[in-house]
Write a protein that holds these residues in place. Structure first.
Motif, PDB file in Angstrom:
ATOM      1  N   ASN A  63      41.737  46.843  33.984  1.00 28.29           N
ATOM      2  CA  ASN A  63      41.811  46.055  34.877  1.00 28.29           C
ATOM      3  C   ASN A  63      43.742  45.727  34.978  1.00 28.29           C
ATOM      4  OD1 ASN A  63      41.523  45.193  37.417  1.00 28.29           O
ATOM      5  ND2 ASN A  63      41.488  43.094  36.930  1.00 28.29           N
ATOM      6  N   TYR A  64      43.908  45.728  33.613  1.00 29.39           N
ATOM      7  CA  TYR A  64      45.464  45.648  33.333  1.00 29.39           C
ATOM      8  C   TYR A  64      45.896  47.399  32.997  1.00 29.39           C
ATOM      9  CZ  TYR A  64      49.241  46.119  30.477  1.00 29.39           C
ATOM     10  OH  TYR A  64      51.337  46.195  29.641  1.00 29.39           O
ATOM     11  N   ILE A  65      44.980  48.554  33.082  1.00 27.80           N
ATOM     12  CA  ILE A  65      45.830  49.985  33.504  1.00 27.80           C
ATOM     13  C   ILE A  65      45.384  50.022  34.563  1.00 27.80           C
ATOM     14  CG2 ILE A  65      45.140  51.588  33.116  1.00 27.80           C
ATOM     15  CD1 ILE A  65      46.795  50.987  30.497  1.00 27.80           C
ATOM     16  N   THR A  66      44.472  49.966  35.156  1.00 28.67           N
ATOM     17  CA  THR A  66      44.376  49.957  37.099  1.00 28.67           C
ATOM     18  C   THR A  66      45.510  49.214  37.386  1.00 28.67           C
ATOM     19  OG1 THR A  66      42.838  48.795  37.316  1.00 28.67           O
ATOM     20  CG2 THR A  66      41.597  50.485  36.388  1.00 28.67           C
ATOM     21  N   MET A  67      45.901  47.614  37.241  1.00 27.32           N
ATOM     22  CA  MET A  67      46.299  47.258  38.308  1.00 27.32           C
ATOM     23  C   MET A  67      47.618  47.049  37.931  1.00 27.32           C
ATOM     24  SD  MET A  67      44.274  44.048  39.764  1.00 27.32           S
ATOM     25  CE  MET A  67      45.385  43.955  40.648  1.00 27.32           C
ATOM     26  N   ARG A  68      48.444  46.856  36.528  1.00 28.64           N
ATOM     27  CA  ARG A  68      49.805  46.532  36.438  1.00 28.64           C
ATOM     28  C   ARG A  68      50.157  47.756  35.746  1.00 28.64           C
ATOM     29  NH1 ARG A  68      51.522  41.374  36.527  1.00 28.64           N
ATOM     30  NH2 ARG A  68      49.874  39.843  36.576  1.00 28.64           N
ATOM     31  N   LYS A  69      49.673  49.368  35.343  1.00 25.31           N
ATOM     32  CA  LYS A  69      50.109  50.841  34.646  1.00 25.31           C
ATOM     33  C   LYS A  69      50.419  51.647  36.182  1.00 25.31           C
ATOM     34  CE  LYS A  69      51.141  49.732  31.133  1.00 25.31           C
ATOM     35  NZ  LYS A  69      53.127  49.092  30.824  1.00 25.31           N
ATOM     36  N   LEU A  70      48.957  50.918  36.562  1.00 25.61           N
ATOM     37  CA  LEU A  70      48.593  52.039  38.513  1.00 25.61           C
ATOM     38  C   LEU A  70      48.357  51.463  39.979  1.00 25.61           C
ATOM     39  CD1 LEU A  70      45.785  54.113  36.649  1.00 25.61           C
ATOM     40  CD2 LEU A  70      48.203  55.088  36.642  1.00 25.61           C
ATOM     41  N   GLY A  71      48.404  50.651  39.464  1.00 29.72           N
ATOM     42  CA  GLY A  71      49.214  49.662  40.632  1.00 29.72           C
ATOM     43  C   GLY A  71      47.592  49.964  41.859  1.00 29.72           C
ATOM     44  N   TYR A  72      46.678  50.125  41.180  1.00 33.66           N
ATOM     45  CA  TYR A  72      45.417  49.914  41.718  1.00 33.66           C
ATOM     46  C   TYR A  72      44.586  48.327  42.066  1.00 33.66           C
ATOM     47  CZ  TYR A  72      45.482  54.923  41.214  1.00 33.66           C
ATOM     48  OH  TYR A  72      45.447  56.829  40.853  1.00 33.66           O
ATOM     49  N   ASN A  73      43.812  48.320  43.102  1.00 34.72           N
ATOM     50  CA  ASN A  73      43.114  47.630  43.254  1.00 34.72           C
ATOM     51  C   ASN A  73      42.493  46.508  42.090  1.00 34.72           C
ATOM     52  OD1 ASN A  73      44.036  47.833  45.722  1.00 34.72           O
ATOM     53  ND2 ASN A  73      41.954  47.934  46.801  1.00 34.72           N
ATOM     54  N   ASP A  74      41.395  45.605  42.215  1.00 38.82           N
ATOM     55  CA  ASP A  74      40.896  45.095  41.136  1.00 38.82           C
ATOM     56  C   ASP A  74      39.923  45.912  40.927  1.00 38.82           C
ATOM     57  OD1 ASP A  74      39.707  43.147  39.529  1.00 38.82           O
ATOM     58  OD2 ASP A  74      38.310  43.499  40.256  1.00 38.82           O
ATOM     59  N   GLY A 128      36.364  52.366  31.173  1.00 35.54           N
ATOM     60  CA  GLY A 128      36.447  53.102  30.940  1.00 35.54           C
ATOM     61  C   GLY A 128      37.967  54.144  31.008  1.00 35.54           C
ATOM     62  N   ASN A 129      38.613  52.833  32.385  1.00 42.08           N
ATOM     63  CA  ASN A 129      39.158  52.822  32.194  1.00 42.08           C
ATOM     64  C   ASN A 129      40.453  52.462  32.133  1.00 42.08           C
ATOM     65  OD1 ASN A 129      39.968  53.597  36.231  1.00 42.08           O
ATOM     66  ND2 ASN A 129      38.057  52.262  35.891  1.00 42.08           N
ATOM     67  N   GLN A 130      39.932  51.345  30.855  1.00 39.67           N
ATOM     68  CA  GLN A 130      41.326  51.251  29.983  1.00 39.67           C
ATOM     69  C   GLN A 130      41.905  52.255  28.700  1.00 39.67           C
ATOM     70  OE1 GLN A 130      38.769  49.472  26.133  1.00 39.67           O
ATOM     71  NE2 GLN A 130      37.478  49.541  27.440  1.00 39.67           N
ATOM     72  N   VAL A 131      41.275  53.114  29.038  1.00 43.68           N
ATOM     73  CA  VAL A 131      42.053  54.364  28.390  1.00 43.68           C
ATOM     74  C   VAL A 131      42.341  55.142  29.128  1.00 43.68           C
ATOM     75  CG1 VAL A 131      40.941  56.965  26.612  1.00 43.68           C
ATOM     76  CG2 VAL A 131      39.346  54.773  26.709  1.00 43.68           C
ATOM     77  N   ARG A 208      50.728  42.883  46.683  1.00 46.75           N
ATOM     78  CA  ARG A 208      51.258  41.676  46.090  1.00 46.75           C
ATOM     79  C   ARG A 208      52.447  42.378  45.325  1.00 46.75           C
ATOM     80  NH1 ARG A 208      47.742  35.843  47.068  1.00 46.75           N
ATOM     81  NH2 ARG A 208      48.330  35.742  49.429  1.00 46.75           N
ATOM     82  N   MET A 209      51.601  42.661  44.517  1.00 46.96           N
ATOM     83  CA  MET A 209      52.009  43.940  43.370  1.00 46.96           C
ATOM     84  C   MET A 209      52.972  44.901  43.811  1.00 46.96           C
ATOM     85  SD  MET A 209      48.916  43.434  40.003  1.00 46.96           S
ATOM     86  CE  MET A 209      49.700  44.161  39.023  1.00 46.96           C
ATOM     87  N   GLY A 210      53.144  45.452  45.131  1.00 47.33           N
ATOM     88  CA  GLY A 210      54.016  46.374  45.003  1.00 47.33           C
ATOM     89  C   GLY A 210      53.462  47.548  45.399  1.00 47.33           C
TER      90      GLY A 210
END
Length: 326
Positions: A63-74, A128-131, A208-210
């Motif tokens: 979730n950290y990679i997809t949401m914080r780094k890529l701006g994707y959904n949960d 696997g999204n964490q990688v 909300r995260m842009g």
């Protein structure tokens, strides 16, 4: 925005997700424990998975990679539980209709084994999204193996069977994003369940995260997804939108995972806009074969072709694949 929806009601072999998504994990847990009550091995696997520290860490980091780094959904724990509940509901409906998933058809296992494959494969499909997002399917396979071995070893005294059952889980993780396309019904269930998590509660976080794009905006237009028994096919998935912009989610995310998997023969897909939503351009969309049939407000019908390249590739591979020995 349309008028608020009534509280969600669940009946046997029906699952309903809508927004606002309050206490979603708790709701999914209740649904899963109820649906898995008659499948002791699958229930034990689910209980072990949801308390596994490695799995919990994987979900958080994905979730950290997809949401914080890529701006994707949960793509974390909430998504895992929602899609897990959806996948088990779909599997129940298939089994009730007499459909034999590949694990049963091959003679390798029974319904309990199928449920175990579905819950573990679906809940671990995105770790696997964490990688990295690129290649996350293959990364997920590698990350899942130690978790699966830890959970499954106490449940299967026969290592030969355990490894065969595990192969279905790894296939579901590897194929959930249609890259490559799923070849088994089990993998198709995981892919479709993944595609059902498209309601606005998921998209609101990214928005909300842009992350303002067609994915987050269209997700805000989907109010409700209901999974229940179909009329012409075993499973019906109905999507209710507050705005016709939600059709992007239905076509690009969900419909592609129905059409391009073995589930295309077993699912009816319908989408409609709420009467109190935006200015009506269309009133209903339904999937017929590889086409969307759109009912316009004017009363006309328009058929739109959907890309079936992945389905064609999967069919070609399936025809060449050897049949496994029980």
């Amino acid at each position: 925005m349309g008028a608020p929806l009534p509280p969600a009601e669940e009946t046997e072999s029906q699952l309903r997700f809508e927004t606002p998504k309050a206490k979603l994990i708790e709701a999914a847990q209740r649904s899963l424990r109820s649906d898995l009550a008659e499948f002791p091995r699958a229930l034990a696997a689910f209980e072990a998975l949801q308390n596994d520290p490695e799995a919990l860490a994987h979900w958080d980091m994905a979730n950290y990679i997809t949401m914080r780094k890529l701006g994707y959904n949960d793509h974390g724990r909430v998504h895992a539980f929602i899609t897990g509940a959806a996948s088990i509901t779909i599997t129940h409906l298939l089994l009730e209709a007499g459909v034999k998933p590949d694990l049963i058809e091959s003679g390798i296992g029974d319904g309990d084994d199928v449920m175990l494959v579905i819950i573990l494969g679906t809940m671990l499909h995105d770790i696997g999204n964490q990688v990295h997002r690129a290649g996350h399917e293959a990364h997920g396979v590698n990350l899942a193996i130690p978790i699966l071995d830890r959970i499954m070893t106490p449940l299967y005294a026969d290592a030969f069977k355990r490894i065969k059952v595990r192969s279905f889980i790894l296939g579901a993780i590897n194929c959930h994003d249609l890259n490559p396309p799923p070849l088994t019904i089990e993998a198709g269930i995981t892919a479709v369940a993944d595609g059902t998590d498209i309601t606005k509660g998921r998209g609101r976080k990214a928005f909300r995260m842009g992350s303002v794009d067609i994915h987050s905006i269209s997700a805000l237009a989907v109010d409700q997804v209901v999974i229940e028994a179909g009329t012409s096919k075993p499973v019906r998935i109905s999507v209710t939108m507050n705005n016709s912009g939600g059709i992007f989610q239905v076509e690009e995310v969900l419909a592609s995972k129905v059409i391009n998997t073995p589930m295309r023969d077993y699912i009816e897909l319908h989408a409609s806009t709420r009467p109190a939503g935006d200015e009506q351009i269309l009133t209903r969309v339904r999937l017929e074969g590889s086409q969307f049939v759109v009912d316009l407000e004017s009363g006309e019908e328009v058929a739109v072709d959907v890309d079936t390249a992945a389905a064609d590739a999967a069919q070609a591979q399936a025809e060449e694949a050897p049949v496994p020995e029980p």
